[in-house]
Structure formats: C-alpha cells, structure tokens
Motif scaffolding. Sequence first.
Motif, PDB file in Angstrom:
ATOM      1  N   ARG A 122      -1.630   8.363  -5.563  1.00  0.00           N
ATOM      2  CA  ARG A 122      -2.659   8.255  -4.542  1.00  0.00           C
ATOM      3  C   ARG A 122      -4.012   7.945  -5.174  1.00  0.00           C
ATOM      4  NH1 ARG A 122      -2.619  12.672   0.359  1.00  0.00           N
ATOM      5  NH2 ARG A 122      -0.368  12.562   0.306  1.00  0.00           N
ATOM      6  N   ASP A 135       0.825  -1.208   0.000  1.00  0.00           N
ATOM      7  CA  ASP A 135       0.000   0.000   0.000  1.00  0.00           C
ATOM      8  C   ASP A 135       0.862   1.263   0.000  1.00  0.00           C
ATOM      9  OD1 ASP A 135      -2.076  -1.702   0.040  1.00  0.00           O
ATOM     10  OD2 ASP A 135      -2.773  -1.228   2.069  1.00  0.00           O
ATOM     11  N   ARG A 179      -6.229   4.638  -4.468  1.00  0.00           N
ATOM     12  CA  ARG A 179      -7.577   4.744  -3.921  1.00  0.00           C
ATOM     13  C   ARG A 179      -8.579   3.968  -4.769  1.00  0.00           C
ATOM     14  NH1 ARG A 179     -10.242   8.629  -1.054  1.00  0.00           N
ATOM     15  NH2 ARG A 179     -11.391   9.437  -2.814  1.00  0.00           N
ATOM     16  N   THR A 219      -5.850   5.277   1.455  1.00  0.00           N
ATOM     17  CA  THR A 219      -4.703   6.182   1.356  1.00  0.00           C
ATOM     18  C   THR A 219      -4.663   7.187   2.511  1.00  0.00           C
ATOM     19  OG1 THR A 219      -5.988   7.568  -0.134  1.00  0.00           O
ATOM     20  CG2 THR A 219      -4.480   6.016  -1.146  1.00  0.00           C
ATOM     21  N   SER A 262       0.508   3.824  -3.045  1.00  0.00           N
ATOM     22  CA  SER A 262       0.041   5.197  -2.827  1.00  0.00           C
ATOM     23  C   SER A 262       1.160   6.203  -3.059  1.00  0.00           C
ATOM     24  CB  SER A 262      -0.562   5.360  -1.432  1.00  0.00           C
ATOM     25  OG  SER A 262       0.403   5.051  -0.457  1.00  0.00           O
ATOM     26  N   ASN A 311      -1.400   7.651   4.651  1.00  0.00           N
ATOM     27  CA  ASN A 311      -0.813   8.971   4.749  1.00  0.00           C
ATOM     28  C   ASN A 311      -0.527   9.364   6.205  1.00  0.00           C
ATOM     29  OD1 ASN A 311       0.088  11.363   3.656  1.00  0.00           O
ATOM     30  ND2 ASN A 311      -1.903  12.369   3.872  1.00  0.00           N
TER      31      ASN A 311
END
Lengths: 231, 259
Positions: B150, B142, B154, B160, B146, B164
């Motif tokens: 991003r 992931d 998603r 995301t 991402s 983040n």
Amino acid sequence: MEGKKLILRVRNLSVVLDGKKILEDISFDLYEGEILAVLGPNGAGKSTLLKAILGMTPYTGEVYIAPGYRPGYIPQALVDMGKLPATARDVIVMGFRGYSREEVLEAARKLNIESHLDDLFVNLSGGLKQRTLIAKALVYGSRILLLDEPTSNLDIQSQRRFYDILKQLKEKEKISAIMVSHDLGVVSSYADRVLCLNVKMFYHGAPGKELNIDLIRKVYGHDVGVIIHDH
Amino acid sequence: MITEVLIYGTLVSIVSGILSYFVVSRNVEFAGVGISHAAFGGVAIAMVLGVNPVWFLLLFTPLVGVLIASSPKNLSENTAIGILFPFFMSLGIILIYLSQQNLSLVWSYLFGNIFLVGRGDFLLFLVVGTLVVLYVLLFFRDLVFSSFSRELARAYGVNTTFINYSFMVVLSLGIVVSIKMLGIVLLSAFLVLPASISFLVARGVRRSFILTILFSVLMSIVGIQFSYWLDLPSGASIVVVGTAFYILFYLYRRASGKA
Ligand SMILES: Nc1ncnc2c1ncn2[C@@H]1O[C@H](COP(=O)(O)OP(=O)(O)OP(=O)(O)O)[C@@H](O)[C@H]1O
Ligand SMILES: [Mg+2]
C-alpha cells in the motif's frame, strides 16, 4: 549554483499529525544531479519529510517539483507486503502502463539485476530488493530518488555497491537524490548538501566545516558521542 | 439440469476466483469470512421484514464491508471484523429464533445448494458478476500494486483509499451472489482456497492470476460432479475438493523442494 537547474523547492513545510508537530518550517532547494543528505535522530521527521514531498502526508507550505522530474520512492523497508507472488520484473512495472520490455531491461542493466528479473521479489536479498525499487523508479521516469535509509539494512559490500550505483546515476544521468542517512562519513563523501533536522531545521548547506560536532550534538541532543571518520 | 448447474458453477467460480486472488494477496481473508458471516444477520433481518434476502443483502453486505474498511487506525481491521461478525451472526440467530422461521430456508443460506438456484438468482448473478469483472479489469493495475504494498502504491500515486473501499464493496457484492451456491459458512473457503493453491505453485502476477481462476473453476466443477453423483451438498463437496487440491499441491511443492 550557476547553470544548475532547480528541480525541487521546499518552503516553510510543516506537518502536524494527530495534533503533534512532526515537522516545522522546513525550507531547502535541490538542484539537478545533486544528492541531498537528510540527517537527524530517530523520530526527527525524516521519513515524514519524504512522504510530504510525495504527497502521502498532509502538509502546509510549498513543495514545488520541476515538471518532468517526478520523484521515485525507495522506502525504509517494505513492511506491508502482501502475499502476491510477484517477480522482480512484476514489481518494476507494477502500477505502470506504457512501458516497453527494453526500458525494463535497460533499467535492470543499470542496477545490475538482469539475472534476477524472474526471481520472486520476496526471496531477494535486501540489496537486490532495493536495486529493484530503484530500477522501478527509473522505468517510471523518475529524476529524483527519495531514498529512506537506503543502507541501514545492507552489509558493507552491498553498501559500497549501492553508493557506486548512486554515483553513476548522478554523474551519467544527472539524477538527483534525497537520501536519509545516519552515517556522517558517507554523507560527507557523497552528499552535495546536507539537511539536519529534528522537527525544526538545524542546518542546510554543504557538508563542510559547519557540519561539526557541536551542530550534531545540538540536533541529536547533548549526550551523543560523535566520531568523525576520514573518507 | 446438471449442465446448467455446471455452467452456473463455472461462472460463479470465475468471479469468486478473481476475488480470491485479491482477498489472499491483500491479506483480507478474515474480512471475507467476516462479511459472509455477517450476511447471515442480513438474511435474518430480511426474513423478519418479509423482503427478498438476496436483494436486502445487496444493500446490507456492502455496508458491512465499508464499516470494516473504515475501522479507525487504532482499532485493527481484524478487531473490527472479530466484533462485527459474531454480532451480526448472533443478531441473525436471535431474530430467527424469535420469529420462528422455516429452518430449511435458513439452512440453505448457511450451507448453499447450487441445485436450488433459480433463474432470478442466475440473472442477478450475471449482472453483479459482470460488474465485478469490469471493476477488476478497470483497476487491475492499482489493485495489484496496492496488494503488493500500500505504501509504495501510494508513493506512486495510486489512490489506495479508494481501492481499499471499492474492493470491499465489490467483494461484498460478489459474496452476496455466491451465497446461494456455496452458503455463508463455506463461501469464505472459496475466497481463500483458489489463490492459496495458485500461490503455492505459480510465480509472477499474470500467471498466478490465471491459475487462481483455473483452480477455482476446477474445484467447483469437480465438487459439483461429486455432489451430483453421490447426492451430497454442493458447497461442502466443493470445499472438500478444494482442500484436497491444496494438500496435494502443498505436498508437491514440499517434494519439489520449493518450500
Ligand atoms: N501517521 C502518523 N500519525 C501520527 N504520528 C506519526 C505518524 N507517522 C509518524 N508519526 C510520528 O512522527 C514522528 C516522526 O516520524 P518519522 O518516521 O518521520 O521519523 P524518522 O526521522 O524517519 O525516524 P527514524 O530514524 O526512526 O526512521 C515520530 O514521532 C512518529 O511517531
Ligand atoms: Mg524514518
């Protein structure tokens, strides 16, 4: 629609962002092996419709996707790419687990990108980037492709190649697609159904007679000039 | 003594190398700079309160990281960092000025000294470093996806937002446990250089990841050796060595016609 399987049903879909109505009361169906073209002026909410179907944007209403028909996404442009030196092969499998080398090769063969698998993704041409993302969707097991203006950045030859591939996927693999497009000519020769929208839905049906100049004027506003090509 | 320091340096550089990979590929270099500098404010607050600065930073820095990650849409992340980082630095300077702190201690946080790292620091590093590595192993796919895009991540179901925020927290923790060695001022270079060197020469996700860690370890070992032989500050030596690597590989890439 006898015998055709319903794979996506959208009912009364509405999207409000920052208090602004972006989409209102959109309803349509998508059947297996069909291409649905989405038409509408800039800012009409076409990209937002795809994002709602993907669950990337909050909405009200119903989006039903038949089990096993997970959608794959080919965005308008990858504007938010970081600096990762990813190859096309990396991009195809990125985020996935449990894929095999053979699956990747098979998808690459279908999209005719085998010789580019080890190239850096950022260095690929627009057409190759797009085909890489379609290969990704195939490896993901997507049976519905959500294509956001797939040909707007392609030269004429790449456009033709793209439509050939789309046709093959549709005919040989019964893959369906929702394709945002601004090209009426292409829409009438490749799409099985058309959805015209500008926040609200103006037309949903076959790309036949009803998709005429009057309707286009209504969707896009009154002062557009429309040239209908024969394909 | 030097072997212990080299072992410590190697382990720290593995952790910061891993972080560097995602800092650079996610374009959050400035966040790395901002978080480490904001930590200076945290050090000063801790000194005034009379608590252990490192323990205090373990709470303080992740909060700064979350604050940066949660900057509202119409305020870009870089703007948020550009406001927070000088604010916390200034707060630190004012507090230290008012409370008449021992400046050599302040200096050691600013510029680091690996030869002053104690056993407690080392144990804390082991715990936090293991956490960082576990997090990256668990969310590697992931994180990579991402970092690449991003939006695409998603669309393919990656959370995301979680990635983040969690990355900012993990980055902040990694920064805290590296401060003693590299210092606040030079740490950001350590988060930027290894991946930047790797991305000059490597192609492919896995290969560039491994090379980033190798470059990170290499620059820290060579830098520590230099600082030991020439009796120079360790952080500064490492950064000079890393920058030299970067220039060398940049020239190599130019010469081999890839640029
Ligand atoms: N995250 C957001 N927050 C607020 N408004 C948004 C957001 N995303 C899109 N919009 C607005 O929604 C409207 C529809 O945007 P969308 O991108 O769906 O249009 P589009 O039909 O794809 O247009 P184009 O042909 O230019 O691609 C636009 O007015 C846009 O400004
Ligand atoms: Mg759009």
